[in-house]
Design a protein around this motif. Structure first.
Motif, mmCIF file in Angstrom:
data_model
loop_
_atom_site.group_PDB
_atom_site.id
_atom_site.type_symbol
_atom_site.label_atom_id
_atom_site.label_comp_id
_atom_site.label_asym_id
_atom_site.label_seq_id
_atom_site.Cartn_x
_atom_site.Cartn_y
_atom_site.Cartn_z
ATOM 1 N N ARG A 92 0.848 -1.190 0.000
ATOM 2 C CA ARG A 92 0.000 0.000 0.000
ATOM 3 C C ARG A 92 0.880 1.235 0.000
ATOM 4 O O ARG A 92 1.902 1.272 0.669
ATOM 5 C CB ARG A 92 -0.890 0.006 1.238
ATOM 6 C CG ARG A 92 -1.912 -1.088 1.253
ATOM 7 C CD ARG A 92 -2.801 -1.000 2.484
ATOM 8 N NE ARG A 92 -3.791 -2.049 2.447
ATOM 9 C CZ ARG A 92 -3.975 -2.944 3.401
ATOM 10 N NH1 ARG A 92 -3.241 -2.900 4.491
ATOM 11 N NH2 ARG A 92 -4.890 -3.866 3.272
ATOM 12 N N GLY A 93 0.422 2.247 -0.740
ATOM 13 C CA GLY A 93 1.180 3.479 -0.757
ATOM 14 C C GLY A 93 0.543 4.521 -1.652
ATOM 15 O O GLY A 93 -0.577 4.358 -2.121
ATOM 16 N N ARG A 94 1.298 5.573 -1.867
ATOM 17 C CA ARG A 94 0.831 6.687 -2.692
ATOM 18 C C ARG A 94 1.661 6.754 -3.963
ATOM 19 O O ARG A 94 2.888 6.838 -3.900
ATOM 20 C CB ARG A 94 0.970 8.000 -1.924
ATOM 21 C CG ARG A 94 0.060 8.097 -0.728
ATOM 22 C CD ARG A 94 0.183 9.467 -0.043
ATOM 23 N NE ARG A 94 -0.413 9.414 1.261
ATOM 24 C CZ ARG A 94 0.246 9.127 2.394
ATOM 25 N NH1 ARG A 94 1.541 8.903 2.366
ATOM 26 N NH2 ARG A 94 -0.385 9.087 3.545
ATOM 27 N N GLY A 95 0.990 6.717 -5.094
ATOM 28 C CA GLY A 95 1.671 6.843 -6.371
ATOM 29 C C GLY A 95 2.634 5.699 -6.669
ATOM 30 O O GLY A 95 3.626 5.890 -7.372
ATOM 31 N N LEU A 96 2.350 4.533 -6.147
ATOM 32 C CA LEU A 96 3.234 3.384 -6.380
ATOM 33 C C LEU A 96 3.210 2.984 -7.848
ATOM 34 O O LEU A 96 2.148 2.943 -8.476
ATOM 35 C CB LEU A 96 2.805 2.193 -5.523
ATOM 36 C CG LEU A 96 2.920 2.355 -4.016
ATOM 37 C CD1 LEU A 96 2.318 1.139 -3.309
ATOM 38 C CD2 LEU A 96 4.370 2.532 -3.614
ATOM 39 N N LYS A 97 4.358 2.676 -8.362
ATOM 40 C CA LYS A 97 4.454 2.196 -9.741
ATOM 41 C C LYS A 97 4.405 0.674 -9.703
ATOM 42 O O LYS A 97 5.264 0.028 -9.102
ATOM 43 C CB LYS A 97 5.748 2.680 -10.386
ATOM 44 C CG LYS A 97 5.803 4.179 -10.537
ATOM 45 C CD LYS A 97 7.091 4.630 -11.149
ATOM 46 C CE LYS A 97 7.120 6.142 -11.230
ATOM 47 N NZ LYS A 97 8.449 6.634 -11.608
ATOM 48 N N GLU A 98 3.405 0.112 -10.363
ATOM 49 C CA GLU A 98 3.230 -1.336 -10.350
ATOM 50 C C GLU A 98 4.461 -2.056 -10.884
ATOM 51 O O GLU A 98 4.842 -3.116 -10.381
ATOM 52 C CB GLU A 98 1.987 -1.738 -11.148
ATOM 53 C CG GLU A 98 1.689 -3.210 -11.008
ATOM 54 C CD GLU A 98 0.338 -3.615 -11.566
ATOM 55 O OE1 GLU A 98 0.185 -4.816 -11.829
ATOM 56 O OE2 GLU A 98 -0.546 -2.753 -11.722
ATOM 57 N N ALA A 99 5.105 -1.484 -11.885
ATOM 58 C CA ALA A 99 6.311 -2.110 -12.443
ATOM 59 C C ALA A 99 7.419 -2.204 -11.391
ATOM 60 O O ALA A 99 8.183 -3.174 -11.375
ATOM 61 C CB ALA A 99 6.796 -1.334 -13.661
ATOM 62 N N GLN A 100 7.519 -1.210 -10.517
ATOM 63 C CA GLN A 100 8.527 -1.232 -9.450
ATOM 64 C C GLN A 100 8.214 -2.336 -8.441
ATOM 65 O O GLN A 100 9.107 -3.017 -7.951
ATOM 66 C CB GLN A 100 8.583 0.123 -8.738
ATOM 67 C CG GLN A 100 9.122 1.241 -9.586
ATOM 68 C CD GLN A 100 10.654 1.227 -9.659
ATOM 69 O OE1 GLN A 100 11.320 0.396 -9.073
ATOM 70 N NE2 GLN A 100 11.193 2.175 -10.400
ATOM 71 N N VAL A 101 6.939 -2.501 -8.108
ATOM 72 C CA VAL A 101 6.540 -3.550 -7.166
ATOM 73 C C VAL A 101 6.821 -4.917 -7.786
ATOM 74 O O VAL A 101 7.383 -5.807 -7.137
ATOM 75 C CB VAL A 101 5.055 -3.404 -6.760
ATOM 76 C CG1 VAL A 101 4.607 -4.581 -5.893
ATOM 77 C CG2 VAL A 101 4.830 -2.080 -6.033
ATOM 78 N N ALA A 102 6.439 -5.090 -9.038
ATOM 79 C CA ALA A 102 6.689 -6.362 -9.726
ATOM 80 C C ALA A 102 8.176 -6.680 -9.750
ATOM 81 O O ALA A 102 8.592 -7.819 -9.497
ATOM 82 C CB ALA A 102 6.137 -6.314 -11.148
ATOM 83 N N ARG A 103 8.984 -5.685 -10.027
ATOM 84 C CA ARG A 103 10.444 -5.880 -10.086
ATOM 85 C C ARG A 103 10.999 -6.226 -8.709
ATOM 86 O O ARG A 103 11.878 -7.079 -8.582
ATOM 87 C CB ARG A 103 11.114 -4.613 -10.634
ATOM 88 C CG ARG A 103 12.607 -4.712 -10.753
ATOM 89 C CD ARG A 103 13.003 -5.612 -11.899
ATOM 90 N NE ARG A 103 14.465 -5.559 -12.042
ATOM 91 C CZ ARG A 103 15.203 -6.593 -12.375
ATOM 92 N NH1 ARG A 103 14.646 -7.750 -12.632
ATOM 93 N NH2 ARG A 103 16.501 -6.475 -12.478
ATOM 94 N N ALA A 104 10.502 -5.577 -7.653
ATOM 95 C CA ALA A 104 10.972 -5.867 -6.297
ATOM 96 C C ALA A 104 10.658 -7.311 -5.912
ATOM 97 O O ALA A 104 11.501 -8.015 -5.345
ATOM 98 C CB ALA A 104 10.334 -4.898 -5.296
ATOM 99 N N VAL A 105 9.462 -7.771 -6.231
ATOM 100 C CA VAL A 105 9.073 -9.152 -5.932
ATOM 101 C C VAL A 105 9.942 -10.120 -6.734
ATOM 102 O O VAL A 105 10.428 -11.129 -6.207
ATOM 103 C CB VAL A 105 7.565 -9.371 -6.201
ATOM 104 C CG1 VAL A 105 7.198 -10.842 -6.111
ATOM 105 C CG2 VAL A 105 6.740 -8.542 -5.222
ATOM 106 N N GLU A 106 10.166 -9.809 -7.998
ATOM 107 C CA GLU A 106 10.997 -10.661 -8.853
ATOM 108 C C GLU A 106 12.439 -10.737 -8.355
ATOM 109 O O GLU A 106 13.031 -11.818 -8.297
ATOM 110 C CB GLU A 106 10.962 -10.130 -10.288
ATOM 111 C CG GLU A 106 11.818 -10.917 -11.259
ATOM 112 C CD GLU A 106 11.851 -10.280 -12.645
ATOM 113 O OE1 GLU A 106 12.802 -10.573 -13.391
ATOM 114 O OE2 GLU A 106 10.947 -9.494 -12.987
#
Length: 135
Positions: A92-106
């Motif tokens: 959860r957050g403000r203005g999170l970029k989905e690509a950044q989250v996907a990359r962090a998980v990867e």
């Protein structure tokens, strides 16, 4: 890394880590401590969550919260090692970029999380997913 596990009574033990932290473990009869296999599952979730949050912070993402939902599958036999672990990160957050989250998980899954990589190398199927929630 060092640790010590001391028997308390019946099937209750205290695990002490070299860091000085401790945890009560129990075999499930009294339910007054965490079960050892639960500790493994939580350890994998903690290791991966640490990576995901750290990577997102370095990417300057405005994270408000992150948790990892875990589901571990084990056979109904003895021994009963994990055969599959599902991990869903809810960020959860403000203005999170989905690509950044996907990359962090990867990156956590493939490069950084020693716990999940160790289990995967031992034959455990580990499935990662994520959900981004805007605040």
């Amino acid at each position: 890394m060092q640790g010590r596990v001391t028997w308390v009574d019946e099937l209750t033990f205290v695990g002490e880590a070299g860091s000085g932290n401790s945890v009560v473990m129990e075999g499930g009869r009294k339910n007054n401590g965490i079960r050892p296999m639960e500790m493994i599952l939580l350890g994998v979730g903690g290791c991966a969550s640490y990576d995901v949050v750290s990577i997102l912070q370095k990417a300057r993402q405005d994270i408000i919260s992150c948790h990892c939902e875990l589901n571990g599958e084990r056979p109904d036999a003895t021994p009963a090692p994990f055969t599959r672990i599902e991990m869903e990160f809810v960020v959860r957050g403000r203005g999170l970029k989905e690509a950044q989250v996907a990359r962090a998980v990867e990156l956590s899954a493939d490069k950084y999380c020693s716990a999940s990589i160790m289990l995967r190398n031992a034959g455990v199927e580990i499935v990662h997913s994520y959900r981004v929630e805007e605040l």
